[in-house]
Motif scaffolding. Structure first.
Motif, PDB file in Angstrom:
ATOM      1  N   ARG A 171     -24.328 149.415 -75.143  1.00  0.00           N
ATOM      2  CA  ARG A 171     -25.407 149.289 -76.112  1.00  0.00           C
ATOM      3  C   ARG A 171     -26.076 150.650 -76.329  1.00  0.00           C
ATOM      4  NH1 ARG A 171     -25.850 144.169 -77.450  1.00  0.00           N
ATOM      5  NH2 ARG A 171     -25.474 142.507 -75.947  1.00  0.00           N
ATOM      6  N   ILE A 172     -26.417 150.947 -77.581  1.00  0.00           N
ATOM      7  CA  ILE A 172     -27.089 152.205 -77.900  1.00  0.00           C
ATOM      8  C   ILE A 172     -28.435 152.271 -77.190  1.00  0.00           C
ATOM      9  CG2 ILE A 172     -28.131 153.569 -79.768  1.00  0.00           C
ATOM     10  CD1 ILE A 172     -25.158 153.631 -79.961  1.00  0.00           C
ATOM     11  N   ILE A 173     -29.211 151.199 -77.286  1.00  0.00           N
ATOM     12  CA  ILE A 173     -30.513 151.123 -76.625  1.00  0.00           C
ATOM     13  C   ILE A 173     -30.392 150.142 -75.468  1.00  0.00           C
ATOM     14  CG2 ILE A 173     -32.939 150.469 -76.889  1.00  0.00           C
ATOM     15  CD1 ILE A 173     -32.197 153.061 -78.312  1.00  0.00           C
ATOM     16  N   ARG A 174     -30.690 150.615 -74.275  1.00  0.00           N
ATOM     17  CA  ARG A 174     -30.464 149.819 -73.070  1.00  0.00           C
ATOM     18  C   ARG A 174     -31.786 149.447 -72.414  1.00  0.00           C
ATOM     19  NH1 ARG A 174     -25.669 153.874 -70.859  1.00  0.00           N
ATOM     20  NH2 ARG A 174     -24.563 153.948 -72.860  1.00  0.00           N
ATOM     21  N   VAL A 175     -31.774 148.332 -71.747  1.00  0.00           N
ATOM     22  CA  VAL A 175     -32.975 147.813 -71.110  1.00  0.00           C
ATOM     23  C   VAL A 175     -33.419 148.744 -69.976  1.00  0.00           C
ATOM     24  CG1 VAL A 175     -33.918 145.910 -69.736  1.00  0.00           C
ATOM     25  CG2 VAL A 175     -32.454 145.428 -71.718  1.00  0.00           C
ATOM     26  N   GLY A 176     -34.674 149.161 -70.035  1.00  0.00           N
ATOM     27  CA  GLY A 176     -35.277 149.928 -68.952  1.00  0.00           C
ATOM     28  C   GLY A 176     -34.817 151.364 -68.823  1.00  0.00           C
ATOM     29  N   GLU A 177     -34.026 151.879 -69.794  1.00  0.00           N
ATOM     30  CA  GLU A 177     -33.473 153.222 -69.649  1.00  0.00           C
ATOM     31  C   GLU A 177     -33.971 154.203 -70.703  1.00  0.00           C
ATOM     32  OE1 GLU A 177     -29.235 153.338 -69.318  1.00  0.00           O
ATOM     33  OE2 GLU A 177     -29.126 151.539 -68.060  1.00  0.00           O
ATOM     34  N   GLU A 178     -34.720 153.740 -71.687  1.00  0.00           N
ATOM     35  CA  GLU A 178     -35.043 154.601 -72.818  1.00  0.00           C
ATOM     36  C   GLU A 178     -36.443 155.199 -72.726  1.00  0.00           C
ATOM     37  OE1 GLU A 178     -32.417 155.091 -74.330  1.00  0.00           O
ATOM     38  OE2 GLU A 178     -31.294 153.297 -73.814  1.00  0.00           O
ATOM     39  N   VAL A 179     -36.556 156.430 -73.233  1.00  0.00           N
ATOM     40  CA  VAL A 179     -37.840 157.117 -73.362  1.00  0.00           C
ATOM     41  C   VAL A 179     -38.044 157.423 -74.841  1.00  0.00           C
ATOM     42  CG1 VAL A 179     -39.216 159.134 -72.724  1.00  0.00           C
ATOM     43  CG2 VAL A 179     -37.619 158.131 -71.059  1.00  0.00           C
ATOM     44  N   LEU A 180     -39.053 156.818 -75.445  1.00  0.00           N
ATOM     45  CA  LEU A 180     -39.285 156.941 -76.883  1.00  0.00           C
ATOM     46  C   LEU A 180     -40.481 157.836 -77.164  1.00  0.00           C
ATOM     47  CD1 LEU A 180     -38.429 153.746 -76.254  1.00  0.00           C
ATOM     48  CD2 LEU A 180     -38.617 153.625 -78.718  1.00  0.00           C
ATOM     49  N   VAL A 181     -40.355 158.687 -78.162  1.00  0.00           N
ATOM     50  CA  VAL A 181     -41.494 159.463 -78.642  1.00  0.00           C
ATOM     51  C   VAL A 181     -42.209 158.619 -79.689  1.00  0.00           C
ATOM     52  CG1 VAL A 181     -42.249 161.589 -79.758  1.00  0.00           C
ATOM     53  CG2 VAL A 181     -40.298 161.626 -78.184  1.00  0.00           C
ATOM     54  N   ALA A 182     -43.542 158.458 -79.510  1.00  0.00           N
ATOM     55  CA  ALA A 182     -44.319 157.542 -80.354  1.00  0.00           C
ATOM     56  C   ALA A 182     -45.457 158.283 -81.060  1.00  0.00           C
ATOM     57  CB  ALA A 182     -44.876 156.408 -79.503  1.00  0.00           C
ATOM     58  N   PRO A 183     -45.143 159.025 -82.132  1.00  0.00           N
ATOM     59  CA  PRO A 183     -46.198 159.744 -82.847  1.00  0.00           C
ATOM     60  C   PRO A 183     -46.857 158.938 -83.958  1.00  0.00           C
ATOM     61  CG  PRO A 183     -44.062 160.408 -83.681  1.00  0.00           C
ATOM     62  CD  PRO A 183     -43.803 159.388 -82.604  1.00  0.00           C
ATOM     63  N   LEU A 184     -46.178 157.899 -84.472  1.00  0.00           N
ATOM     64  CA  LEU A 184     -46.766 157.118 -85.552  1.00  0.00           C
ATOM     65  C   LEU A 184     -47.880 156.240 -84.998  1.00  0.00           C
ATOM     66  CD1 LEU A 184     -43.684 156.068 -87.694  1.00  0.00           C
ATOM     67  CD2 LEU A 184     -45.140 158.084 -87.884  1.00  0.00           C
ATOM     68  N   PRO A 185     -48.964 156.079 -85.744  1.00  0.00           N
ATOM     69  CA  PRO A 185     -50.134 155.381 -85.205  1.00  0.00           C
ATOM     70  C   PRO A 185     -49.867 153.916 -84.884  1.00  0.00           C
ATOM     71  CG  PRO A 185     -50.402 155.815 -87.552  1.00  0.00           C
ATOM     72  CD  PRO A 185     -49.192 156.569 -87.120  1.00  0.00           C
ATOM     73  N   LEU A 186     -50.345 153.500 -83.717  1.00  0.00           N
ATOM     74  CA  LEU A 186     -50.143 152.125 -83.281  1.00  0.00           C
ATOM     75  C   LEU A 186     -50.899 151.138 -84.156  1.00  0.00           C
ATOM     76  CD1 LEU A 186     -50.352 152.608 -79.405  1.00  0.00           C
ATOM     77  CD2 LEU A 186     -48.292 152.229 -80.772  1.00  0.00           C
ATOM     78  N   TYR A 187     -51.900 151.606 -84.905  1.00  0.00           N
ATOM     79  CA  TYR A 187     -52.596 150.687 -85.807  1.00  0.00           C
ATOM     80  C   TYR A 187     -51.739 150.352 -87.025  1.00  0.00           C
ATOM     81  CZ  TYR A 187     -53.788 154.904 -88.528  1.00  0.00           C
ATOM     82  OH  TYR A 187     -53.728 156.063 -89.254  1.00  0.00           O
ATOM     83  N   HIS A 188     -50.629 151.077 -87.227  1.00  0.00           N
ATOM     84  CA  HIS A 188     -49.695 150.785 -88.319  1.00  0.00           C
ATOM     85  C   HIS A 188     -48.663 149.788 -87.799  1.00  0.00           C
ATOM     86  CE1 HIS A 188     -46.506 151.442 -91.301  1.00  0.00           C
ATOM     87  NE2 HIS A 188     -47.441 151.926 -92.090  1.00  0.00           N
ATOM     88  N   ILE A 189     -48.302 148.804 -88.612  1.00  0.00           N
ATOM     89  CA  ILE A 189     -47.457 147.711 -88.131  1.00  0.00           C
ATOM     90  C   ILE A 189     -46.078 148.180 -87.682  1.00  0.00           C
ATOM     91  CG2 ILE A 189     -46.584 147.101 -90.421  1.00  0.00           C
ATOM     92  CD1 ILE A 189     -47.528 144.705 -87.492  1.00  0.00           C
ATOM     93  N   TYR A 190     -45.577 149.264 -88.253  1.00  0.00           N
ATOM     94  CA  TYR A 190     -44.267 149.812 -87.860  1.00  0.00           C
ATOM     95  C   TYR A 190     -44.291 150.209 -86.383  1.00  0.00           C
ATOM     96  CZ  TYR A 190     -40.418 153.330 -88.131  1.00  0.00           C
ATOM     97  OH  TYR A 190     -39.286 154.091 -87.936  1.00  0.00           O
ATOM     98  N   ALA A 191     -45.263 151.048 -86.011  1.00  0.00           N
ATOM     99  CA  ALA A 191     -45.356 151.495 -84.616  1.00  0.00           C
ATOM    100  C   ALA A 191     -45.825 150.366 -83.707  1.00  0.00           C
ATOM    101  CB  ALA A 191     -46.305 152.688 -84.514  1.00  0.00           C
ATOM    102  N   PHE A 192     -46.721 149.512 -84.214  1.00  0.00           N
ATOM    103  CA  PHE A 192     -47.226 148.393 -83.415  1.00  0.00           C
ATOM    104  C   PHE A 192     -46.071 147.514 -82.945  1.00  0.00           C
ATOM    105  CE2 PHE A 192     -48.925 144.137 -82.800  1.00  0.00           C
ATOM    106  CZ  PHE A 192     -50.137 144.348 -82.169  1.00  0.00           C
ATOM    107  N   THR A 193     -45.185 147.136 -83.863  1.00  0.00           N
ATOM    108  CA  THR A 193     -44.073 146.257 -83.509  1.00  0.00           C
ATOM    109  C   THR A 193     -43.075 146.947 -82.592  1.00  0.00           C
ATOM    110  OG1 THR A 193     -44.302 145.048 -85.597  1.00  0.00           O
ATOM    111  CG2 THR A 193     -42.209 144.835 -84.442  1.00  0.00           C
ATOM    112  N   VAL A 194     -42.760 148.223 -82.897  1.00  0.00           N
ATOM    113  CA  VAL A 194     -41.764 148.939 -82.094  1.00  0.00           C
ATOM    114  C   VAL A 194     -42.277 149.180 -80.674  1.00  0.00           C
ATOM    115  CG1 VAL A 194     -40.545 151.133 -81.790  1.00  0.00           C
ATOM    116  CG2 VAL A 194     -40.619 150.046 -84.045  1.00  0.00           C
ATOM    117  N   HIS A 195     -43.481 149.769 -80.560  1.00  0.00           N
ATOM    118  CA  HIS A 195     -43.938 150.272 -79.257  1.00  0.00           C
ATOM    119  C   HIS A 195     -44.744 149.272 -78.435  1.00  0.00           C
ATOM    120  CE1 HIS A 195     -42.430 154.263 -80.087  1.00  0.00           C
ATOM    121  NE2 HIS A 195     -43.030 154.243 -81.246  1.00  0.00           N
TER     122      HIS A 195
END
Length: 567
Positions: free
Chosen positions: A253-277
């Motif tokens: 799998r490209i994205i694996r459980v418990g192994e990924e480190v994501l950069v999160a610059p988009l604001p969490l108040y925006h639904i895109y970042a809210f759902t992802v992060h």
């Protein structure tokens, strides 16, 4: 078009459907992910990391405080107004555990915008960063807000670093305007004052109950609250997870459980970042690096340099800004395998430069607040199709329609319509506005012009309201901007339509130069080489910057207003 049209068109490992009723509520998902991921790192902010266990305890403390020190009841709305800080997941999960409905609020809102949102949603509580206290003071008396919680930038950091950073922010950098809200409870003190053991689980919510009121301008008019239910958010979490289950050449799998480190610059108040992060990636036990101020590129790069990050979530203007910084190349891209772009059109030049710098292809996605938000997503790697929004996420139906509402053929442009379990039931207390965006069969009209290709990939042409009509011909700003941004002396641009006596409308171009030697004549000549005559801008205006939303979308409406108003 029936969802089965896309069967067999998605990459290996990605299913064609999900079960939106797999979980009973978003809260049940949150409880599970916090319990099961334990010591795994969850969020890093300002150089400090909290584990899922840490977030579990802190969010139960906040929920316990709400239950034992306020009269808030399940279903009441709580507004959250802060940038990407460690406090954000603590407050969100704590509020959900108390049965409250989240109202994400842009920290950069003016007093007028805050007043409208707080009154419209009927919020009874607000958690805000102290930097915005002066605006809260200005509007709170005109709202139904009964409980205020104030937090400082470094409140989740250990002592003495917390005290030092907060002192510097307030007294040295003078980033906190004066305000007086003696009734506001310091969040840090509230958490310290109560044990997580005093939290009492709330009754199980229904799948149809609202979880988030996410405000959006929609296609027209004043900001409206999209009602996102348990079922909507669970569906989109599972749809996104399924798309990220793509298999690589080694059948991993490209994205694996418990192994990924994501950069999160988009604001969490925006639904895109809210759902992802806050939903999808925590559900998979992964780790997000929160960037509080992505416009401060120096600090941004400093925050991500220590990490061998594996995924990066952003949008065109953010990628372009990072690529222009000389120290960005010092970051470690050796583990980067997924870069997702959404929120605005990705320009070809930016995508090419990103690949050259990082070795990772940008996979463009498409969504709307009203869809929780994911509608389409490109596969990772060489299966991604530059210039498209990708394939619809599982269990999603799409079609395009003409002005009469009739379905258009494959490859023919029309307004994109969406139907699926992630689509909202409507806008908060706005039946008329809801009726305007849904047809009789439950299709959501997006306001975007799109083409569905024979291979299933979806190409977003532009917003209907941004389309320019030149002598009866449809001209789409995105196409013009893509051409202009390939010029080596252009940093950014935007195209709009302005009234014209002979053609009805004409194209006007606004440009930010990367080289001051660029002239209007040179740039318009470039356009004539690559665009049909009626698409070539008739006027070019140079600016030092373009008006943008906090997320990084160019505000074409502001440019249109400035272009037609007398100076």
């Amino acid at each position: 078009m029936d969802a089965s049209f896309w069967d067999g068109k998605r990459p290996a490992g990605v299913g064609n459907s999900i079960n939106p009723d797999e979980y009973s509520s978003v809260l049940s998902v949150v409880n599970a992910l916090l319990r099961e991921n334990g010591a795994r790192p969850a969020f890093t902010g300002i150089g400090h990391t909290l584990s899922y266990h840490d977030i579990d305890v802190l969010s139960r403390q906040f929920a316990a405080y709400l239950q034992n020190n306020t009269n808030l009841k399940p279903g009441d709305r709580i507004a959250i107004q802060m940038p990407n800080l460690l406090q954000y997941p603590v407050v969100v999960y704590g509020a959900l555990r108390a049965g409250l409905v989240i109202v994400n609020t842009n920290p950069l809102y003016t007093a007028r915008e805050m007043r409208h949102q707080f009154k419209d949603c009927g919020a009874k509580a607000l958690v805000f960063l102290e930097n915005f206290g002066h605006l809260v003071q200005e509007v709170v008396a005109e709202t139904e807000i009964q409980y205020l919680f104030v937090t400082c930038l470094a409140d989740m950091l250990p002592t003495p670093r917390r005290q030092i950073v907060n002192f510097l922010v307030k007294h040295v950098k003078k980033m906190v305007p004066r305000y007086s809200l003696p009734e506001a409870v310091p969040l840090h003190r509230a958490l310290k004052s109560i044990s997580a053991a005093r939290y009492r689980p709330v009754p199980e919510a229904r799948l149809s109950d609202p979880v988030v009121l996410q405000y959006t301008g929609g296609t027209t008019g004043v900001a409206k609250g999209a009602v996102l239910t348990n079922r909507n958010l669970i569906a989109n979490m599972l749809q996104s997870k399924e798309m990220l289950s793509q298999l690589d050449e080694h059948q991993q799998r490209i994205i694996r459980v418990g192994e990924e480190v994501l950069v999160a610059p988009l604001p969490l108040y925006h639904i895109y970042a809210f759902t992802v992060h806050l939903l999808c990636m925590p559900f998979m036990g992964n780790h997000s690096i929160l960037i509080a101020n992505p416009r401060d590129t120096n600090t941004f790069i400093k925050m991500i340099k220590p990490w061998r990050f594996t995924a990066f979530i952003g949008l065109n203007t953010l990628f372009a800004s990072l690529l222009s910084h000389p120290r960005f190349k010092e970051c470690d891209f050796s583990g980067l395998k997924l870069t997702l772009s959404g929120g605005t059109a990705l320009q070809e030049k930016t995508a090419q430069r990103w690949y050259q710098a990082t070795g990772c292809t940008i996979s463009e996605a498409y969504g709307l607040t009203e869809c929780s938000p994911a509608v389409c997503m490109n596969p990772a790697g060489n299966l991604s199709q530059q210039g498209t929004a990708g394939l619809p996420v599982p269990s999603t139906e799409l079609k395009t329609v003409n002005d009469e509402g009739e379905e258009t053929a494959i490859g023919e442009p029309g307004e994109l319509c969406v139907r699926g379990p992630q689509v909202m039931p409507g806008y908060w207390q706005r039946d008329r506005a809801s009726a305007e965006v849904f047809d009789a069969d439950g299709w959501l009209r997006t306001g975007d012009v799109a083409c569905i290709q024979e291979d299933g990939f979806v190409r977003i042409v532009d917003r209907i309201k941004d389309m320019i009509l030149v002598s009866g011909f449809n001209v789409y700003p995105n196409e013009i901007e893509d051409v202009v941004c390939t010029h080596p002396k252009v940093a950014n641009c935007a195209a709009i339509g302005i009234p014209d006596d002979s053609t009805g409308e004409a194209v006007k171009l606004f440009v930010v130069r990367s080289d001051d030697s660029l002239t209007a004549e040179e740039l318009l000549g470039w356009c004539r080489d690559y665009l049909t005559a009626y698409k070539v801008p008739g006027d070019c205006e140079f600016r030092t910057e373009l008006p943008m939303t906090p997320v990084g979308k160019v505000l074409r409406k502001n440019l249109r207003q400035s272009a037609v108003e007398p100076s």
